[in-house]
Design a protein around this motif. Structure first.
Motif, PDB file in Angstrom:
ATOM      1  N   PHE A 154       0.718   1.990  -7.358  1.00 59.70           N
ATOM      2  CA  PHE A 154       2.185   1.504  -6.780  1.00 59.70           C
ATOM      3  C   PHE A 154       1.981   1.860  -5.244  1.00 59.70           C
ATOM      4  O   PHE A 154       2.563   0.840  -4.492  1.00 59.70           O
ATOM      5  CB  PHE A 154       3.351   2.171  -7.529  1.00 59.70           C
ATOM      6  CG  PHE A 154       3.481   1.706  -8.761  1.00 59.70           C
ATOM      7  CD1 PHE A 154       3.806   0.487  -9.085  1.00 59.70           C
ATOM      8  CD2 PHE A 154       3.308   2.571  -9.962  1.00 59.70           C
ATOM      9  CE1 PHE A 154       4.188   0.110 -10.399  1.00 59.70           C
ATOM     10  CE2 PHE A 154       3.527   2.186 -11.209  1.00 59.70           C
ATOM     11  CZ  PHE A 154       4.139   1.004 -11.455  1.00 59.70           C
ATOM     12  N   LEU A 155       1.636   3.003  -4.905  1.00 57.87           N
ATOM     13  CA  LEU A 155       1.465   3.411  -3.609  1.00 57.87           C
ATOM     14  C   LEU A 155       0.444   2.449  -2.742  1.00 57.87           C
ATOM     15  O   LEU A 155       0.761   1.875  -1.865  1.00 57.87           O
ATOM     16  CB  LEU A 155       0.945   4.882  -3.549  1.00 57.87           C
ATOM     17  CG  LEU A 155       0.773   5.474  -1.914  1.00 57.87           C
ATOM     18  CD1 LEU A 155       2.187   5.534  -1.367  1.00 57.87           C
ATOM     19  CD2 LEU A 155      -0.117   6.675  -2.055  1.00 57.87           C
ATOM     20  N   ASP A 156      -0.696   2.231  -3.563  1.00 63.50           N
ATOM     21  CA  ASP A 156      -1.790   1.184  -2.762  1.00 63.50           C
ATOM     22  C   ASP A 156      -1.123   0.022  -2.830  1.00 63.50           C
ATOM     23  O   ASP A 156      -1.481  -0.647  -1.501  1.00 63.50           O
ATOM     24  CB  ASP A 156      -2.881   1.507  -3.853  1.00 63.50           C
ATOM     25  CG  ASP A 156      -4.153   0.552  -3.199  1.00 63.50           C
ATOM     26  OD1 ASP A 156      -4.896   1.248  -2.612  1.00 63.50           O
ATOM     27  OD2 ASP A 156      -4.258  -0.605  -3.339  1.00 63.50           O
ATOM     28  N   ALA A 157      -0.748  -0.648  -3.794  1.00 60.37           N
ATOM     29  CA  ALA A 157      -0.202  -1.877  -3.410  1.00 60.37           C
ATOM     30  C   ALA A 157       0.785  -2.151  -2.528  1.00 60.37           C
ATOM     31  O   ALA A 157       0.854  -2.949  -1.642  1.00 60.37           O
ATOM     32  CB  ALA A 157       0.390  -2.630  -4.904  1.00 60.37           C
ATOM     33  N   ALA A 158       1.854  -1.025  -2.590  1.00 60.22           N
ATOM     34  CA  ALA A 158       2.881  -1.025  -1.257  1.00 60.22           C
ATOM     35  C   ALA A 158       2.143  -0.958   0.039  1.00 60.22           C
ATOM     36  O   ALA A 158       2.608  -1.800   0.975  1.00 60.22           O
ATOM     37  CB  ALA A 158       3.746   0.259  -1.677  1.00 60.22           C
ATOM     38  N   LEU A 159       1.246  -0.343   0.152  1.00 64.06           N
ATOM     39  CA  LEU A 159       0.644  -0.019   1.640  1.00 64.06           C
ATOM     40  C   LEU A 159      -0.209  -1.385   1.937  1.00 64.06           C
ATOM     41  O   LEU A 159       0.167  -1.634   3.087  1.00 64.06           O
ATOM     42  CB  LEU A 159      -0.624   1.062   1.400  1.00 64.06           C
ATOM     43  CG  LEU A 159       0.109   2.505   1.578  1.00 64.06           C
ATOM     44  CD1 LEU A 159      -1.149   3.481   1.115  1.00 64.06           C
ATOM     45  CD2 LEU A 159       0.615   2.650   2.776  1.00 64.06           C
ATOM     46  N   VAL A 160      -0.852  -1.875   0.998  1.00 68.95           N
ATOM     47  CA  VAL A 160      -1.421  -3.394   1.239  1.00 68.95           C
ATOM     48  C   VAL A 160      -0.334  -4.315   1.618  1.00 68.95           C
ATOM     49  O   VAL A 160      -0.594  -5.133   2.481  1.00 68.95           O
ATOM     50  CB  VAL A 160      -2.229  -3.812  -0.102  1.00 68.95           C
ATOM     51  CG1 VAL A 160      -2.701  -5.272   0.193  1.00 68.95           C
ATOM     52  CG2 VAL A 160      -3.268  -2.953  -0.569  1.00 68.95           C
ATOM     53  N   SER A 161       0.955  -4.418   0.981  1.00 68.45           N
ATOM     54  CA  SER A 161       1.800  -5.235   1.117  1.00 68.45           C
ATOM     55  C   SER A 161       2.364  -5.183   2.457  1.00 68.45           C
ATOM     56  O   SER A 161       2.538  -6.035   3.423  1.00 68.45           O
ATOM     57  CB  SER A 161       2.728  -5.194   0.191  1.00 68.45           C
ATOM     58  OG  SER A 161       2.416  -5.512  -1.052  1.00 68.45           O
ATOM     59  N   LEU A 162       2.582  -3.735   2.634  1.00 68.79           N
ATOM     60  CA  LEU A 162       3.202  -3.276   4.197  1.00 68.79           C
ATOM     61  C   LEU A 162       2.356  -3.874   5.364  1.00 68.79           C
ATOM     62  O   LEU A 162       2.706  -4.224   6.231  1.00 68.79           O
ATOM     63  CB  LEU A 162       3.406  -1.891   4.021  1.00 68.79           C
ATOM     64  CG  LEU A 162       4.538  -1.460   4.684  1.00 68.79           C
ATOM     65  CD1 LEU A 162       5.821  -1.502   3.999  1.00 68.79           C
ATOM     66  CD2 LEU A 162       4.590   0.285   4.887  1.00 68.79           C
ATOM     67  N   ILE A 163       0.918  -3.469   5.132  1.00 72.70           N
ATOM     68  CA  ILE A 163       0.143  -3.905   6.343  1.00 72.70           C
ATOM     69  C   ILE A 163      -0.104  -5.445   6.260  1.00 72.70           C
ATOM     70  O   ILE A 163      -0.839  -5.910   7.312  1.00 72.70           O
ATOM     71  CB  ILE A 163      -1.146  -3.048   6.062  1.00 72.70           C
ATOM     72  CG1 ILE A 163      -1.172  -1.516   6.062  1.00 72.70           C
ATOM     73  CG2 ILE A 163      -2.308  -3.480   7.086  1.00 72.70           C
ATOM     74  CD1 ILE A 163      -2.192  -0.689   5.749  1.00 72.70           C
ATOM     75  N   GLY A 164       0.012  -5.980   5.293  1.00 71.26           N
ATOM     76  CA  GLY A 164      -0.102  -7.552   5.300  1.00 71.26           C
ATOM     77  C   GLY A 164      -1.718  -7.915   5.067  1.00 71.26           C
ATOM     78  O   GLY A 164      -1.966  -8.825   5.530  1.00 71.26           O
ATOM     79  N   TRP A 165      -2.304  -7.165   4.160  1.00 71.25           N
ATOM     80  CA  TRP A 165      -3.673  -7.492   4.063  1.00 71.25           C
ATOM     81  C   TRP A 165      -3.824  -8.306   2.632  1.00 71.25           C
ATOM     82  O   TRP A 165      -3.184  -7.993   1.769  1.00 71.25           O
ATOM     83  CB  TRP A 165      -4.554  -6.228   4.113  1.00 71.25           C
ATOM     84  CG  TRP A 165      -6.006  -6.427   3.595  1.00 71.25           C
ATOM     85  CD1 TRP A 165      -6.544  -6.551   2.102  1.00 71.25           C
ATOM     86  CD2 TRP A 165      -7.047  -7.236   4.452  1.00 71.25           C
ATOM     87  NE1 TRP A 165      -7.844  -6.667   2.391  1.00 71.25           N
ATOM     88  CE2 TRP A 165      -8.256  -7.211   3.538  1.00 71.25           C
ATOM     89  CE3 TRP A 165      -7.136  -7.546   5.779  1.00 71.25           C
ATOM     90  CZ2 TRP A 165      -9.256  -7.754   3.919  1.00 71.25           C
ATOM     91  CZ3 TRP A 165      -8.381  -8.220   6.168  1.00 71.25           C
ATOM     92  CH2 TRP A 165      -9.348  -8.334   5.351  1.00 71.25           C
ATOM     93  N   GLY A 166      -4.394  -9.501   2.939  1.00 66.60           N
ATOM     94  CA  GLY A 166      -4.640 -10.518   1.805  1.00 66.60           C
ATOM     95  C   GLY A 166      -3.496 -11.198   1.214  1.00 66.60           C
ATOM     96  O   GLY A 166      -2.218 -11.035   1.890  1.00 66.60           O
ATOM     97  N   GLU A 167      -3.505 -11.876   0.283  1.00 68.72           N
ATOM     98  CA  GLU A 167      -2.431 -12.902   0.041  1.00 68.72           C
ATOM     99  C   GLU A 167      -1.952 -12.694  -1.446  1.00 68.72           C
ATOM    100  O   GLU A 167      -1.128 -13.393  -1.963  1.00 68.72           O
ATOM    101  CB  GLU A 167      -2.801 -14.380   0.352  1.00 68.72           C
ATOM    102  CG  GLU A 167      -3.029 -14.693   1.621  1.00 68.72           C
ATOM    103  CD  GLU A 167      -4.602 -15.407   1.535  1.00 68.72           C
ATOM    104  OE1 GLU A 167      -5.211 -15.924   0.674  1.00 68.72           O
ATOM    105  OE2 GLU A 167      -5.227 -15.190   2.363  1.00 68.72           O
ATOM    106  N   ARG A 168      -2.584 -11.666  -2.042  1.00 70.46           N
ATOM    107  CA  ARG A 168      -2.144 -11.416  -3.446  1.00 70.46           C
ATOM    108  C   ARG A 168      -0.763 -10.718  -3.611  1.00 70.46           C
ATOM    109  O   ARG A 168      -0.282  -9.878  -2.722  1.00 70.46           O
ATOM    110  CB  ARG A 168      -3.085 -10.698  -4.465  1.00 70.46           C
ATOM    111  CG  ARG A 168      -4.321 -11.570  -4.089  1.00 70.46           C
ATOM    112  CD  ARG A 168      -5.500 -10.721  -4.766  1.00 70.46           C
ATOM    113  NE  ARG A 168      -5.304 -10.376  -6.191  1.00 70.46           N
ATOM    114  CZ  ARG A 168      -5.699  -9.272  -6.600  1.00 70.46           C
ATOM    115  NH1 ARG A 168      -6.626  -8.477  -5.875  1.00 70.46           N
ATOM    116  NH2 ARG A 168      -5.466  -8.947  -7.797  1.00 70.46           N
TER     117      ARG A 168
END
Lengths: 566, 208
Positions: A154-168
């Motif tokens: 959950f943390l990982d995905a949140a960071l990815v979404s926050l940083i805006g990396w990738g489109e998934r």
């Protein structure tokens, strides 16, 4: 973490654990370097196991490696080890062109996964963790392999979404990461944990046959996995059956090679399966990359968990059995030594006889020579007697040494009559002192039975001493002990040994308790003799029982079966 | 007749070695492999002593010692034993054993014990001979002379004896002179010593 570092500090400094030695001034350079290199390699493997063209890693081992490293290390070393992973993480991730912020974010989420897993495990199992009981394995599976990946994802995905990396999407990311990291935690962490707990001296002591068996197991497993998972599939209908093909090898590993062997076998299977799948081969190929990965990960996890637990349970049970056997051996030895202690007076007599003969003969010879009255023939006789006496003393010592020795049970073909003679030889001095007359009625020929010499002699000694004790209250001239050996006709080749005394015997009520541990009628007895004797005879697949006519005497009988098929 | 040492041990090796050792020291030795064999074969009239093991199959050393104590044969016993059981040694010594040696023992101890035992046997046999001679002379006395003797030995004067026996002092004097002549004693002291010697032997030592 503070409470845990306190508990790990309590785990005595200088304790040796699985090849790592911790001293109060431990240097963490070597373990840290190991973690860094391992993390880098694990990440490369993770990248290699990515389904093209969609960049989803099916197995992400660096986090599992970190988890294993933390579990092996005392809590106060954790920050060191996590810090050591950073350069490796930067090196491997920056190569792939990911923004620095995202790389650091992943470092945080990876570390958090290892920390959550290791922290949960450490809260319940003090350092060091060993996968040798169902409890430990369960805690590892829930804490390390499930909770760690789950929460950190959950943390990982949140960071990815926050940083805006990738489109998934967020949930897509969470799901992918959970499955990938759980499989890695199930595969890589147990492998490292169990391999680290292998004791090198025991490995060295292992026989070549074991290595050959291990080689056969892994060759067979690798070949099967290759056929099942790494070849193009011609028909989807055969797929479900094929999935079971590696199972026999995994069960083999669990039965014969413990958790370490099983973890290794699972790793082989996981690598072979993923290798086939990422190359578009095997039963999982054919769907979308995401579905393919999900199916395969579920299958592998579903196989790995029960197999690991099976291996741990079997290992635990084997250890308990080993402990019990060791304790039985110790107890048997102790009671044997105690029994020999009771006989020490008689044994001293047995040694003093030849010593007296040697001394008196030698002094007689001295006088004969000094008086110049020495007839050479007499001197030869004297020397012959001295030699005979010396050999007899040596024989007494030899018998004693065998009985005093504490060793593993050794089964070998034995002549029961010879055992009886040995035992009567050991107690001879005692029998004379107690005025017990032995009436031997030994069968002329007997089948050799298969047994442990020392343990069987111990049983016979016990029965002889019991008989002598039982006759202490009757007139000396009536103290007669009959020792009889015979073939048991109804049982093909079995041998019966009976000891019959003329003591007061026992009542049925007493007999019911006779073989119970700590039951004794002697003022100084431990009450273990008969219960240990019966255990020994049972281990020989034989029977030990008593019979008595109260007032007239008691008999104890041993029946030992003849070796089968030989 | 030469004194002989009877060695009894069920262990043939020990028996032979003791035979050789004692012979090399100049003793006359007879060996027996059991107490039973000794009882059956030995000559009670031969002076000597016994050297034997305490614990033997069949009749044990202590049992033989008891059996001998109840018979006329009082030859001294030296025990040798492979185990130093205090209880057994106390019993043996109480029953009159000369010595109790623990195997393996030095020859000096054995020779000393055997010599002491032989000396004891010689002394007791001499005492026995003297006693039987005096008893023989005692049997020649008339009842009246015996009455006088017992009172003389008890230290009574002729006058007192006469009063007790209801006779004249003169008559007592005559009896007394005849008694002294028959007993072949010149002095009162000799008479008293002989009287002490002939007192009935103390009963056999109590068996523990």
């Amino acid at each position: 973490m503070d409470s845990h570092s306190a508990s790990s500090a309590g785990a005595s400094p200088g304790l040796t654990h699985a090849g790592w030695q911790f001293s109060p001034r431990a240097t963490w350079a070597a373990p840290a370097l190991l973690v860094a290199v391992g993390y880098y390699l694990a990440a490369r493997i993770g990248f290699a196991f990515t389904l093209q063209p969609y960049p989803i890693s099916t197995l992400w081992p660096p986090n599992a490696l970190l988890l294993a490293a933390l579990l092996l290390a005392p809590t106060r070393a954790w920050w060191w080890l996590l810090a050591a992973a950073l350069p490796a993480h930067l090196l491997v991730e920056l190569q792939s062109g990911v923004p620095v912020v995202m790389v650091l974010g992943w470092y945080i989420s990876n570390c958090s996964e290892a920390l959550i897993g290791a922290g949960l495990v450490r809260a319940f199992v003090p350092w060091p963790l060993r996968l040798d009981s169902l409890r430990n394995a369960g805690i590892f599976l829930f804490g390390g392999a499930l909770a760690g990946p789950l929460v950190s994802s959950f943390l990982d995905a949140a960071l990815v979404s926050l940083i805006g990396w990738g489109e998934r999407g967020y949930w897509d990311l969470v799901g992918t990461r959970i499955f990938s990291n759980t499989l890695a935690a199930l595969t890589v962490a147990p492998l490292i944990l169990t391999l680290a707990s292998i004791e090198i001296p025991r490995l060295r002591a292992a026989r070549t046959v074991r290595f050959a068996e291990a080689a056969a197991l892994f060759a067979g497993l690798a070949a099967t996995c290759l056929v099942v998972f790494d070849l193009p599939q011609f028909s989807n209908h055969t797929a479900p059956a094929l999935f079971y093909a590696p199972l026999p090898f995994l069960v083999w590993a669990a039965l014969r090679f413990g958790p370490a062997g099983t973890a290794s076998a699972i790793a082989v299977m996981v690598v072979a399966t993923i290798f086939g799948t990422v190359n578009g081969l095997g039963p999982f190929a054919g769907s979308t990359p995401q579905e393919t990965a999900r199916e395969m990960q579920l299958f592998l996890s579903a196989v790995a968990v029960p197999m690991l637990l099976l291996a741990v349970v079997l290992h635990d049970r084997a250890r308990v059995e080993l402990d019990a056997r060791e304790q039985r051996l110790q107890l048997t030895h102790l009671s044997r030594v105690a029994m020999l202690g009771e006989l020490s007076g008689g044994i001293a007599h047995e040694l003093n006889q030849p010593l007296t003969a040697i001394l008196s003969n030698a002094q007689a010879a001295q006088h004969l020579i000094a008086n110049k009255s020495a007839d050479p023939e007499i001197l030869v006789e004297i020397l012959r007697d001295i030699i005979a006496a010396d050999q007899r003393a040596g024989e007494v010592i030899r018998r004693l040494r065998t009985l005093f020795k504490r060793g593993e049970t050794q089964f070998q073909p034995l002549d029961v009559n010879e055992l009886v003679h040995e035992v009567l030889g050991i107690v001879h001095g005692d029998l004379v002192t107690r005025s017990v007359e032995i009436v031997p009625e030994l069968a002329a020929t007997l089948t050799r039975i298969h047994g442990d010499r020392v343990e069987l002699e111990q049983v016979m000694l016990n029965l002889v001493i019991n008989a002598c004790d039982a006759m202490a209250g009757i007139a000396p001239e009536q103290r007669r002990l009959t020792v009889r050996t015979r073939k048991v006709d109804v049982e093909d080749g079995a041998v019966q040994i009976s000891f019959s005394d003329c003591g007061p015997g026992f009542t049925p009520d007493q007999y019911a308790k006779l073989f119970e541990p700590f039951y004794t009628t002697k003022p100084r007895g431990l009450g273990l003799g008969l219960s240990i004797s019966r255990a020994i005879i049972r281990a020989h697949h034989g029977r030990l029982w008593g019979s008595s006519t109260p007032g007239k005497g008691a008999s104890f009988h041993i029946v030992l079966p003849a070796p089968r098929g030989r | 007749m030469r004194a002989c040492v009877s060695v009894i041990d069920d262990d043939a090796l020990v028996l032979r070695s003791l035979d050789r050792l004692l012979q090399s020291r100049g003793f006359e030795v007879h060996t027996y492999s059991s107490a039973q064999a000794f009882l059956e074969q030995h000559d009670a009239s031969t002076p000597g002593c016994i050297v034997m093991d305490l614990s033997m199959p069949g009749l044990s050393g202590l049992e033989l010692q008891q059996a001998l104590a109840h018979s006329a044969d009082r030859r001294p016993v030296v025990f040798i034993s492979g185990r130093s059981s205090v209880e057994a040694s106390v019993r043996a010594m109480k029953a009159g054993a000369v010595d109790f040696l623990t195997k393996p023992f030095d020859e000096a101890d054995l020779v000393a014990a055997v010599s002491a035992a032989l000396e004891k046997d010689r002394a007791s046999r001499e005492g026995l001979a003297e006693r039987s001679a005096i008893n023989l002379r005692l049997s020649t006395l008339t009842p009246r002379e015996r009455d006088v003797l017992s009172r003389v030995v008890a230290g009574k004067l002729n006058k007192q004896i006469a009063a007790e026996l209801g006779t004249a002092e003169k008559t007592v004097k005559v009896h007394r002179a005849r008694m002294m002549r028959k007993m072949q004693f010149d002095s009162l002291a000799e008479l008293v010593r002989a009287w002490t010697v002939t007192q009935p032997l103390p009963p056999a030592p109590p068996q523990a």
